[in-house]
Structures are given as structure tokens and as C-alpha cells.
Design a protein around this motif. Structure first.
Motif, PDB file in Angstrom:
ATOM      1  N   LEU A  65       0.837  -1.209   0.000  1.00 30.34           N
ATOM      2  CA  LEU A  65       0.000   0.000   0.000  1.00 30.34           C
ATOM      3  C   LEU A  65       0.868   1.254   0.000  1.00 30.34           C
ATOM      4  O   LEU A  65       0.589   2.219  -0.711  1.00 30.34           O
ATOM      5  CB  LEU A  65      -0.929   0.001   1.222  1.00 30.34           C
ATOM      6  N   LYS A  66       1.938   1.221   0.796  1.00 23.81           N
ATOM      7  CA  LYS A  66       2.849   2.380   0.839  1.00 23.81           C
ATOM      8  C   LYS A  66       3.434   2.663  -0.534  1.00 23.81           C
ATOM      9  O   LYS A  66       3.541   3.808  -0.967  1.00 23.81           O
ATOM     10  CB  LYS A  66       3.969   2.123   1.850  1.00 23.81           C
ATOM     11  N   LYS A  67       3.813   1.559  -1.225  1.00 20.92           N
ATOM     12  CA  LYS A  67       4.397   1.719  -2.568  1.00 20.92           C
ATOM     13  C   LYS A  67       3.360   2.351  -3.515  1.00 20.92           C
ATOM     14  O   LYS A  67       3.682   3.260  -4.274  1.00 20.92           O
ATOM     15  CB  LYS A  67       4.801   0.343  -3.127  1.00 20.92           C
ATOM     16  N   ILE A  68       2.101   1.859  -3.438  1.00 13.59           N
ATOM     17  CA  ILE A  68       1.051   2.397  -4.312  1.00 13.59           C
ATOM     18  C   ILE A  68       0.887   3.896  -4.065  1.00 13.59           C
ATOM     19  O   ILE A  68       0.837   4.709  -4.999  1.00 13.59           O
ATOM     20  CB  ILE A  68      -0.296   1.658  -4.087  1.00 13.59           C
ATOM     21  N   ILE A  69       0.845   4.259  -2.785  1.00 11.39           N
ATOM     22  CA  ILE A  69       0.665   5.675  -2.427  1.00 11.39           C
ATOM     23  C   ILE A  69       1.843   6.511  -2.949  1.00 11.39           C
ATOM     24  O   ILE A  69       1.667   7.622  -3.460  1.00 11.39           O
ATOM     25  CB  ILE A  69       0.534   5.826  -0.888  1.00 11.39           C
ATOM     26  N   ALA A 179      -7.448   6.619  -1.680  1.00 11.42           N
ATOM     27  CA  ALA A 179      -6.445   6.617  -0.604  1.00 11.42           C
ATOM     28  C   ALA A 179      -7.117   6.412   0.757  1.00 11.42           C
ATOM     29  O   ALA A 179      -6.633   5.652   1.591  1.00 11.42           O
ATOM     30  CB  ALA A 179      -5.661   7.921  -0.624  1.00 11.42           C
ATOM     31  N   PHE A 180      -8.265   7.091   0.967  1.00 10.26           N
ATOM     32  CA  PHE A 180      -8.968   6.942   2.239  1.00 10.26           C
ATOM     33  C   PHE A 180      -9.538   5.532   2.399  1.00 10.26           C
ATOM     34  O   PHE A 180      -9.491   4.960   3.488  1.00 10.26           O
ATOM     35  CB  PHE A 180     -10.072   7.990   2.368  1.00 10.26           C
ATOM     36  N   LEU A 181     -10.028   4.956   1.278  1.00  9.94           N
ATOM     37  CA  LEU A 181     -10.544   3.579   1.329  1.00  9.94           C
ATOM     38  C   LEU A 181      -9.431   2.604   1.709  1.00  9.94           C
ATOM     39  O   LEU A 181      -9.604   1.737   2.559  1.00  9.94           O
ATOM     40  CB  LEU A 181     -11.120   3.185  -0.038  1.00  9.94           C
ATOM     41  N   ARG A 183      -6.782   3.298   3.305  1.00  9.30           N
ATOM     42  CA  ARG A 183      -6.405   3.525   4.706  1.00  9.30           C
ATOM     43  C   ARG A 183      -7.383   2.817   5.638  1.00  9.30           C
ATOM     44  O   ARG A 183      -7.001   2.173   6.594  1.00  9.30           O
ATOM     45  CB  ARG A 183      -6.389   5.029   4.996  1.00  9.30           C
ATOM     46  N   PHE A 184      -8.669   2.907   5.288  1.00  8.51           N
ATOM     47  CA  PHE A 184      -9.726   2.299   6.097  1.00  8.51           C
ATOM     48  C   PHE A 184      -9.535   0.785   6.158  1.00  8.51           C
ATOM     49  O   PHE A 184      -9.542   0.186   7.227  1.00  8.51           O
ATOM     50  CB  PHE A 184     -11.080   2.653   5.476  1.00  8.51           C
ATOM     51  N   TYR A 185      -9.291   0.166   4.968  1.00  5.78           N
ATOM     52  CA  TYR A 185      -9.149  -1.288   4.948  1.00  5.78           C
ATOM     53  C   TYR A 185      -7.851  -1.748   5.598  1.00  5.78           C
ATOM     54  O   TYR A 185      -7.820  -2.773   6.265  1.00  5.78           O
ATOM     55  CB  TYR A 185      -9.272  -1.822   3.511  1.00  5.78           C
ATOM     56  N   SER A 186      -6.773  -0.973   5.417  1.00  6.76           N
ATOM     57  CA  SER A 186      -5.501  -1.381   6.029  1.00  6.76           C
ATOM     58  C   SER A 186      -5.591  -1.300   7.545  1.00  6.76           C
ATOM     59  O   SER A 186      -4.964  -2.052   8.267  1.00  6.76           O
ATOM     60  CB  SER A 186      -4.341  -0.538   5.503  1.00  6.76           C
ATOM     61  N   LYS A 187      -6.440  -0.391   8.064  1.00  6.89           N
ATOM     62  CA  LYS A 187      -6.641  -0.261   9.518  1.00  6.89           C
ATOM     63  C   LYS A 187      -7.368  -1.488  10.052  1.00  6.89           C
ATOM     64  O   LYS A 187      -7.062  -1.998  11.112  1.00  6.89           O
ATOM     65  CB  LYS A 187      -7.484   0.988   9.798  1.00  6.89           C
ATOM     66  N   GLN A 188      -8.343  -1.959   9.233  1.00 10.93           N
ATOM     67  CA  GLN A 188      -9.144  -3.103   9.663  1.00 10.93           C
ATOM     68  C   GLN A 188      -8.335  -4.392   9.706  1.00 10.93           C
ATOM     69  O   GLN A 188      -8.583  -5.255  10.523  1.00 10.93           O
ATOM     70  CB  GLN A 188     -10.324  -3.293   8.711  1.00 10.93           C
ATOM     71  N   GLU A 189      -7.336  -4.487   8.775  1.00 11.99           N
ATOM     72  CA  GLU A 189      -6.535  -5.737   8.696  1.00 11.99           C
ATOM     73  C   GLU A 189      -5.781  -5.951   9.947  1.00 11.99           C
ATOM     74  O   GLU A 189      -5.188  -5.964  10.640  1.00 11.99           O
ATOM     75  CB  GLU A 189      -5.546  -5.650   7.534  1.00 11.99           C
TER      76      GLU A 189
END
Ligand code: HEM
Length: 189
Positions: A65-69, A179-181, A183-189
Motif C-alpha cells: 500500500l505504501k508503494k502504491i501511495i 487513498a482513504f478507502l 487507509r480504512f481497509y488497512s486499519k481493519q486488517e
């Protein structure tokens, strides 16, 4: 080319619509750089996301995700400078009316408006485009084009403006939404 190159008003150009005095407006391409403020904001947003260790924005745990961002941030950096290439050129074709292979009447019918579509629809050759340069007498001041003309006959230009607006405003919003989506999903993982 009889006239000195200059910026003409639309009102002035439309008066030249006779056999012994015929001017045409045909859009041309010039390369100029323009600055996009929204992409600058977008770049800073992703720059902060990936480079600052702030709890509130650095919530991307996964490396992928960091790479994508980071990639999105780099792309927005590239888009900060946009290449714009459209200008409305004025041509005094009076000396060419008689010898125009398509005839003089068709040229006269293209006066008083943006003749770009008329000119392009015929599929003029490269030689014709080269020939045009001989009659160039300057540009038209876009601010003098009446609103009706801008919407009715300046369609080609308006369309390209619309697509660049989509790119400038909707695309950054979409990217921020994604980006917010993420972030939301990475928080849930
Ligand atoms: C500065 C402006 C213009 C120049 C220098 C120009 C030049 C030429 C030239 C050299 C040709 C021969 C064919 C070719 O080489 O493509 C041609 C054909 C023609 N042009 Fe233009 N033209 C101009 C504007 C226009 C406009 C505004 C119209 C309006 C529709 C027009 C309509 C035509 C037509 C109908 C033909 C005949 C095509 C054919 O028989 O296949 N031209 N023009």
C-alpha cells in the motif's frame, strides 16, 4: 502576409468576410506549460502520507500500500506541470481565395466563426497546413469571443477544456477517495 502579426479582437475579425477582404479563425497548437494547483496539493498529501511519521496520516501498515501511495504521489508531481496547446490563429486568406482548390465560396462561408472544424473535416493535406502559414496574421484575443460563439462554434476547444477540468478536479478527488478507502481497509486488517 500583408498585416503585422498581432492579437485581434473577435469583433474586428468577423468584419473581414468579403471576397476582397477575407479572414479566417483556425485553431493551432503551441506548446506552453501551465501550473496545476490541485495536483500540487495532491502531491503534498501523498508526500506527507509516505514521508512523515505522523500518527494521524501515516496509517498505511502494508508495504505494498505504501508503494502504491508513493507511485500516486509521483504521478501527481508529474501532472503539476501540464502541457497546454491550443491557440486561435487568424489568417488573412484574401490573396489565396481565387486559387483555393476548394473554391472561394466555401472559404467565405467559414468567416465570422471558428473555422477549425470546417478546415479539419475536409482532411486538408500537410501541404495545405504549410500553405496556411503564409497567411497567418496573429491570434484572436479569447476574452473578446462572445459567449454564444464560445458555446456554439468553439466546440472543439470547449471539449478539450471539459476533459482537462475532469482531469484537474475529479481525478484528484477520486485518488484521495481511493487513498482513504485503502487507509480504512488497512486499519481493519
Ligand atoms: C488558410 C486556410 C486554408 C488553406 C491554406 C487551404 C488550402 C487548401 C489546399 C492546398 C487544398 C488542396 C487539397 C489539399 O492539399 O489538402 C484545399 C482543398 C479544399 N479546401 Fe481548403 N484551405 C483552407 C481553408 C479551407 C476552409 C476554411 C474550408 C472550408 C470548409 C476549405 C475547404 C476546402 C475544400 C472543400 C477543398 C477541396 C477538397 C477536395 O477537392 O478534395 N478550405 N484547401
Amino acid at each position: 502576409m500583408g498585416e503585422e502579426e498581432k492579437v485581434h479582437s473577435f469583433e474586428e475579425v468577423v468584419k473581414h468576410n468579403k471576397k476582397d477582404d477575407c479572414w479566417l479563425i483556425i485553431s493551432g497548437k503551441v506548446i506552453s506549460l501551465s501550473f496545476s494547483f490541485s495536483f500540487l496539493l495532491l502531491f503534498f498529501f501523498f508526500f506527507l502520507c509516505t514521508n512523515w511519521d505522523l500518527e494521524i496520516i501515516c496509517l498505511f501498515e502494508s508495504m505494498i500500500l505504501k508503494k502504491i501511495i508513493m507511485i500516486i504521489g509521483d504521478v501527481s508531481l508529474l501532472l503539476i506541470l501540464r502541457v497546454v496547446f491550443e491557440t486561435f490563429n487568424v489568417y488573412d486568406v484574401t490573396p489565396f481565395l481565387e486559387e483555393h482548390p476548394g473554391g472561394d465560396e466555401i472559404m467565405l462561408m467559414s468567416t465570422g466563426k471558428d473555422a477549425t472544424a470546417d478546415f479539419k473535416d475536409i482532411g486538408h493535406s500537410n501541404d495545405a497546413e504549410e500553405k496556411m502559414k503564409e497567411f497567418y496574421i496573429g491570434e484572436i484575443d479569447a476574452s473578446t469571443i462572445p459567449f454564444k460563439q464560445q458555446t456554439a462554434t468553439y466546440t472543439a476547444n470547449r471539449d478539450s477544456g471539459d476533459s482537462s477540468k475532469i482531469l484537474l478536479y475529479i481525478l484528484p478527488l477520486l485518488i484521495i477517495g481511493v487513498a482513504f478507502l485503502l487507509r480504512f481497509y488497512s486499519k481493519q486488517e
